[in-house]
Scaffold this motif. Sequence first.
Motif, short mmCIF file in Angstrom:
data_model
loop_
_atom_site.label_atom_id
_atom_site.label_comp_id
_atom_site.label_asym_id
_atom_site.label_seq_id
_atom_site.Cartn_x
_atom_site.Cartn_y
_atom_site.Cartn_z
N GLU A 74 32.69 4.60 23.34
CA GLU A 74 32.89 5.17 22.01
C GLU A 74 32.15 4.36 20.96
OE1 GLU A 74 36.64 7.43 20.57
OE2 GLU A 74 36.98 5.31 20.11
N SER A 75 32.12 3.05 21.12
CA SER A 75 31.38 2.19 20.19
C SER A 75 29.89 2.53 20.20
CB SER A 75 31.59 0.72 20.56
OG SER A 75 30.83 -0.12 19.72
N ASP A 76 29.33 2.77 21.40
CA ASP A 76 27.92 3.18 21.50
C ASP A 76 27.68 4.49 20.76
OD1 ASP A 76 27.50 0.99 23.14
OD2 ASP A 76 27.49 2.16 25.00
N LEU A 77 28.62 5.41 20.90
CA LEU A 77 28.48 6.71 20.26
C LEU A 77 28.48 6.57 18.74
CD1 LEU A 77 28.35 9.82 20.56
CD2 LEU A 77 30.86 9.82 20.55
N ILE A 78 29.37 5.75 18.22
CA ILE A 78 29.42 5.51 16.77
C ILE A 78 28.11 4.91 16.28
CG2 ILE A 78 30.57 4.17 14.96
CD1 ILE A 78 33.16 4.42 16.63
N GLN A 79 27.57 3.97 17.03
CA GLN A 79 26.30 3.34 16.63
C GLN A 79 25.15 4.35 16.64
OE1 GLN A 79 25.42 -0.45 18.59
NE2 GLN A 79 27.62 -0.75 18.94
N ALA A 80 25.15 5.25 17.61
CA ALA A 80 24.08 6.25 17.68
C ALA A 80 24.12 7.18 16.47
CB ALA A 80 24.21 7.05 18.97
N VAL A 81 25.32 7.64 16.11
CA VAL A 81 25.45 8.51 14.93
C VAL A 81 25.06 7.74 13.67
CG1 VAL A 81 27.06 9.82 13.49
CG2 VAL A 81 27.21 9.96 15.99
N ALA A 82 25.50 6.48 13.57
CA ALA A 82 25.17 5.66 12.40
C ALA A 82 23.66 5.50 12.24
CB ALA A 82 25.84 4.30 12.51
N TYR A 83 22.96 5.33 13.36
CA TYR A 83 21.50 5.21 13.29
C TYR A 83 20.87 6.46 12.68
CZ TYR A 83 16.63 5.15 14.73
OH TYR A 83 15.25 5.22 14.73
N ALA A 84 21.28 7.62 13.18
CA ALA A 84 20.70 8.87 12.68
C ALA A 84 20.98 9.06 11.19
CB ALA A 84 21.25 10.04 13.48
N VAL A 85 22.21 8.75 10.77
CA VAL A 85 22.56 8.93 9.36
C VAL A 85 21.81 7.92 8.50
CG1 VAL A 85 24.46 8.85 7.70
CG2 VAL A 85 24.81 9.90 9.95
N LYS A 87 18.96 6.55 9.06
CA LYS A 87 17.55 6.93 9.00
C LYS A 87 17.33 8.33 8.44
CE LYS A 87 15.88 3.20 10.98
NZ LYS A 87 14.93 2.29 10.30
N GLU A 88 18.45 9.00 8.10
CA GLU A 88 18.41 10.36 7.54
C GLU A 88 17.67 11.32 8.47
OE1 GLU A 88 16.89 9.99 3.56
OE2 GLU A 88 18.89 9.50 2.79
N LYS A 89 18.07 11.29 9.73
CA LYS A 89 17.45 12.16 10.73
C LYS A 89 18.46 13.20 11.23
CE LYS A 89 14.13 8.83 12.60
NZ LYS A 89 12.92 9.66 12.37
N LYS A 90 17.95 14.36 11.54
CA LYS A 90 18.80 15.37 12.18
C LYS A 90 19.23 14.86 13.54
CE LYS A 90 18.55 18.88 9.22
NZ LYS A 90 19.72 19.54 8.64
N VAL A 91 20.45 15.21 13.94
CA VAL A 91 20.97 14.70 15.20
C VAL A 91 21.79 15.78 15.91
CG1 VAL A 91 22.98 13.70 14.00
CG2 VAL A 91 22.38 12.89 16.28
N LYS A 92 21.63 15.85 17.23
CA LYS A 92 22.40 16.78 18.05
C LYS A 92 22.92 16.05 19.28
CE LYS A 92 22.06 20.82 15.96
NZ LYS A 92 23.25 21.60 15.58
N VAL A 93 23.99 16.60 19.85
CA VAL A 93 24.59 16.05 21.06
C VAL A 93 24.38 17.04 22.19
CG1 VAL A 93 26.67 15.15 22.14
CG2 VAL A 93 26.31 14.83 19.68
N VAL A 94 24.01 16.53 23.36
CA VAL A 94 23.79 17.38 24.53
C VAL A 94 24.47 16.74 25.73
CG1 VAL A 94 21.60 16.28 25.14
CG2 VAL A 94 22.04 18.62 25.89
N SER A 95 25.02 17.55 26.61
CA SER A 95 25.65 17.02 27.82
C SER A 95 24.59 16.69 28.87
CB SER A 95 26.65 18.04 28.38
OG SER A 95 25.96 19.17 28.88
N GLY A 96 25.01 16.03 29.92
CA GLY A 96 24.07 15.68 30.98
C GLY A 96 23.49 16.89 31.68
N GLY A 97 24.28 17.96 31.78
CA GLY A 97 23.82 19.17 32.47
C GLY A 97 23.22 20.20 31.55
N SER A 98 23.63 20.20 30.28
CA SER A 98 23.12 21.12 29.26
C SER A 98 23.16 22.57 29.75
CB SER A 98 21.69 20.75 28.87
OG SER A 98 21.25 21.53 27.78
N HIS A 99 24.38 23.11 29.84
CA HIS A 99 24.55 24.43 30.44
C HIS A 99 24.54 25.58 29.43
CE1 HIS A 99 25.09 23.11 34.51
NE2 HIS A 99 25.85 22.14 34.07
N SER A 100 24.16 25.33 28.21
CA SER A 100 24.01 26.41 27.23
C SER A 100 22.57 26.89 27.22
CB SER A 100 24.42 25.94 25.83
OG SER A 100 25.79 25.66 25.79
N SER A 101 22.38 28.18 27.03
CA SER A 101 21.03 28.72 26.96
C SER A 101 20.54 28.85 25.53
CB SER A 101 20.97 30.08 27.66
OG SER A 101 21.86 30.99 27.06
#
Length: 628
Positions: A74-85, A87-101
């Motif tokens: 969870e700490s890693d996840l918080i740091q990843a979101v903080a980086y994007a914010v 740096k003012e970058k768009k950010v998305k989350v994807v699963s390992g399998g990415s089963h949405s089309s």
Amino acid sequence: MAESRKSTKNLWILVLQCTLILTATHNQSCSAACPPPSVRCPANSESCYVTNYRGEWEDQSACKVAMAFFPKTESDLIQAVAYAVRKEKKVKVVSGGSHSSTGLACPGGEGGVVISTRDYNALITVDEESMTVTADAGVGFRKLVNTLAEKGLTLPHTTDWDSISVAGAISTAAHGSGVWGKGGGIYEHVVGISMVVPAAAEEGYARLIHLTEEDEAFNAARVSLGVLGAISRVTFAVEKMFKRSVRMELRDDSDLEKTFVPFAESHEFGSIYWLPSFSGVLYTIQDRVPVDVSGDGKLWQIEFGPMTVETVLQFRLAEELSSAKVNTSNLCKRAKAQVEKGVEAGKGFLNDGETFKGFPVVGYNHRMQSSSGCQIDLQSQKDGQCLWGEKKLENEDTICGWDTQVKGTFYYHTSIAIPLSRIAEAITDMKQIRDTDPSALCGVDTYLGVQLRYFKKSTAYLAHKEDSAVVEFIYFRNRDLGIPRWNGHVMDEIEQMLLQKYEGVPHWGKNRVYTFDGAAKRAVNVGKFLNVKQQFDPKGYFSSEWSDEVLGIGKGVQVWRDGCGLDGLCVCEEDRHCAPVKGYVCQPGKFWKNARVCKEIPTKDDNTTGNYSLSWPDGDNSVFYGEA
């Protein structure tokens, strides 16, 4: 007909042999090759690439990002979101399998950030006192339900496909089937969500929030499309373990519109497979029974499991040849034979976990409702490491059927929910479309026809405001854009009718691009959802142009260009949206006149299509499997 049945049976046997060898004995003669990862960062590139399990987004556009994070905690996840914010970058989350089309996992542009939950899957906490389970965002359903089973607990509903992550499932409103109790929507069984959202600099650019049923924003977070923030953990309500008893009934479709609602009301679980090209219906009847009822069955769906490269290529070749207009009768015969042999073999239900001996099949809930996550099965052959591109694939190697390394099966996946109160009328209308040319739907029936499921109305803002029936079908897709399908207009007409006349809502993780036009307005309350979105992410870091368009913000989802009507990117308005040089122009639907579909202009010598019917033997309109 006998030859068709023989080849179909051989296909089932061929697939079954190698996959059983792999899963049961780990025989190395069938080498397992994992599918491409959802996020790839080539060593010689400064960019990363995001794709889904089929290797193609619906518009076939590439998704390129500047940076990828693979948090483990969870700490890693918080740091990843903080980086994007920061740096003012768009950010998305994807699963390992990415089963949405759909393109919900792509930030847009090329400078965005993607966060993969591939490695964020360690924590599963079972609280037997509160009857809940909490899991990291990247935990797959197979791991979750197996952990619960060890404690004598279960989730009443999951998806058919068991390698979907818990965060991805609730974000896209994934569901099982049922209107009893809370119903089949997985999100209906969520009681808590932890989420990382953007924050001010003094808060470290990211903060962790916890939502429960008492919070107003909870109904937005349960089905969020990933635009509110990064889900960290999900808490589900669970039940004491029970078993399911399953039987099947194959009969004609003469009374389908009359039996659907009573069927849904009479059985806690279950689904219906409608085979419109030959007027067949397969009722899958699933009921809850106590754990002391004898039986250790399981569901293992061959089509979702690993297959040899040779089998995959043979299936795709047969599909491409049979989809040709001149081979309509062969495709129809093959479809009917597949269904008959599939039911004869138990359609994936195994009485003792290994063989099918007859219905009913009784087994523990977690083994009977969800199965055959292909990537997971292949991972088990690699000591948990699913590596891609290790070697050139050989015919005997085992892969997922849709693996892009061999250009295997490729299809469109329609899934549209309409009010349950109107399903009888909709089935009657779909029959009228079918009757204009039943052979046009033989391709759908090779994928086990039109699956009909059902679930309860919801208070989640992007879910369904009424008890709903889901109309779902898969059909052949060309790998190249702009290629007409002789029967494509039939599927287009059905889709457009369900969306327009019946105010259907598409599944957020499936469907073609145009189906999302105006869809959010038909959900429970998109206005309240957008209010929560503004509260959590006012600068739209987790939003993209695509997700904004889906939510009704911006110019709309349809992509207007030559040939767009052939590929589900738009509803055609002009002939150029079809393929006029190939004889396909924009016309009204044959039954639902408000539809606009790409259809071939008939010629005088065009006699390759027409009605195709298969009669039931000896005048009997039903074949029963298990006790009625």
